[in-house]
Motif scaffolding. Sequence first.
Motif, PDB file in Angstrom:
ATOM      1  N   ASP A  41      41.657 -20.350  -7.379  1.00  0.00           N
ATOM      2  CA  ASP A  41      41.084 -19.193  -8.072  1.00  0.00           C
ATOM      3  C   ASP A  41      39.612 -19.010  -7.704  1.00  0.00           C
ATOM      4  O   ASP A  41      38.711 -19.063  -8.549  1.00  0.00           O
ATOM      5  N   ALA A  42      39.350 -18.817  -6.414  1.00  0.00           N
ATOM      6  CA  ALA A  42      38.001 -18.596  -5.903  1.00  0.00           C
ATOM      7  C   ALA A  42      38.122 -17.948  -4.540  1.00  0.00           C
ATOM      8  O   ALA A  42      39.159 -18.049  -3.877  1.00  0.00           O
ATOM      9  N   THR A  73      29.504 -17.404 -10.672  1.00  0.00           N
ATOM     10  CA  THR A  73      29.614 -18.856 -10.564  1.00  0.00           C
ATOM     11  C   THR A  73      30.253 -19.227  -9.232  1.00  0.00           C
ATOM     12  O   THR A  73      31.028 -18.461  -8.662  1.00  0.00           O
ATOM     13  N   ASP A  87      41.133 -14.313  -9.640  1.00  0.00           N
ATOM     14  CA  ASP A  87      42.521 -13.903  -9.879  1.00  0.00           C
ATOM     15  C   ASP A  87      42.618 -12.643 -10.728  1.00  0.00           C
ATOM     16  O   ASP A  87      43.616 -11.918 -10.649  1.00  0.00           O
ATOM     17  N   THR A 141      37.698 -13.936 -13.374  1.00  0.00           N
ATOM     18  CA  THR A 141      37.761 -14.812 -12.213  1.00  0.00           C
ATOM     19  C   THR A 141      38.346 -14.033 -11.036  1.00  0.00           C
ATOM     20  O   THR A 141      38.776 -12.877 -11.190  1.00  0.00           O
ATOM     21  N   ARG A 151      33.807 -17.981  -7.974  1.00  0.00           N
ATOM     22  CA  ARG A 151      34.964 -17.952  -8.869  1.00  0.00           C
ATOM     23  C   ARG A 151      34.893 -16.831  -9.888  1.00  0.00           C
ATOM     24  O   ARG A 151      35.836 -16.085 -10.067  1.00  0.00           O
ATOM     25  N   GLU A 152      33.775 -16.705 -10.603  1.00  0.00           N
ATOM     26  CA  GLU A 152      33.657 -15.686 -11.651  1.00  0.00           C
ATOM     27  C   GLU A 152      32.786 -14.531 -11.168  1.00  0.00           C
ATOM     28  O   GLU A 152      31.796 -14.741 -10.460  1.00  0.00           O
ATOM     29  N   VAL A 191      39.754 -25.306  -8.204  1.00  0.00           N
ATOM     30  CA  VAL A 191      40.177 -24.412  -9.286  1.00  0.00           C
ATOM     31  C   VAL A 191      41.542 -23.811  -8.962  1.00  0.00           C
ATOM     32  O   VAL A 191      41.828 -22.665  -9.308  1.00  0.00           O
TER      33      VAL A 191
END
Length: 371
Positions: free
Chosen positions: A23-24, A12, A56, A54, A35-36, A20
Amino acid sequence: MTTDKLYIQPLTTVSGPQAVEGDAVRLAGGMVYAREFAVIVRREGAVVSREVVTADGIEAALARLPAELGAEAEMQWSNLRMAHPPMQLGDRTVRLDQPQVMGILNVTPDSFSDGGKFMDDPEAMRSHAAAMHEAGAAIIDIGGESTRPGAKAVWEGEEIERVRPAVEQCVAMGAVVSVDTRRPAVMEAALDAGAHIINDVSALRYDPRSLELAASVDAPVILMHAPGTGEDLHADGDYDAVLFDVFDMLREVRDRAVAGGVARERIVLDPGIGFGKAVSDNLALLNGLALFHALGQPLLLGASRKRMIGALSNEAPAHERIGGSLALAQVGMDAGVQLLRVHDVFETVQARNVWRGMRDAALTDFGGLVD
């Protein structure tokens, strides 16, 4: 002994890291933020594990992998975040931190898209090349042999006679030129005429001398996936899982080129949409394009006017596939692809500019954040 294979696939994207809370990650140094990610292990053609995390959580997920996959995992994660430097081509610079458009110039009698009109009419060829250059094509890709399914092979001397004048004309107008060929004599003649890039649909496998030539020059080299190894590049298109199989082969041809003396920073990879692939294969590759960034090379997407567009739109002929071509160009841009090889340069550059404007605005849009 069974050897497991690892793939870190971006799943994603988001408008920017601020959307986010950081977190990307910036994908391949471009304008797309992922991100994911799916961390996938395959054994003997079958997926044996798949974990979605993700950005992170990626370090913890990689730490859970078998120890023998550790180095590969770190390499792929680093590759996904690698910022590729610009290509310096003579006195021209092609930046790779945003999508660039490569215009197609076919000087063949049997091109599926233009029917050979640019081979027999030098003025039409020059006018078309100038129009693409003025419309914003960063590169003009010149080919003297059709590689569509069923096309007849061309004697290299004839291919040189087709390609060299076109290269000279495009170089004279200040364009960056790539030569679309699998024959070393044609590569050499085009480079001598001023071409800057080698674009080989056989990934330097058709003729062993091609690798020797590519290693001896400073030109970037585009290596494309095609399952066939002889005259018919479309042969042997049998895949267990096309996305992972193409990834594996692109890694192999890249490593072969590096072992043969081609500097890794000069290699661009192309998944070969339409070459030995069914419509379902092409769709799987397009949906998973971002995976190929894990190989650590700039990417080229050549989907313009391909047959799959006709198959998905009531068999529209090649000249009526602009809408589908633009849709696939956006798929490439959304996946962070650096080079888009297209027939319709003006329309694609316009779409790219609007896409880029949207991306730029997203990075400064904080309206959805809470104080």
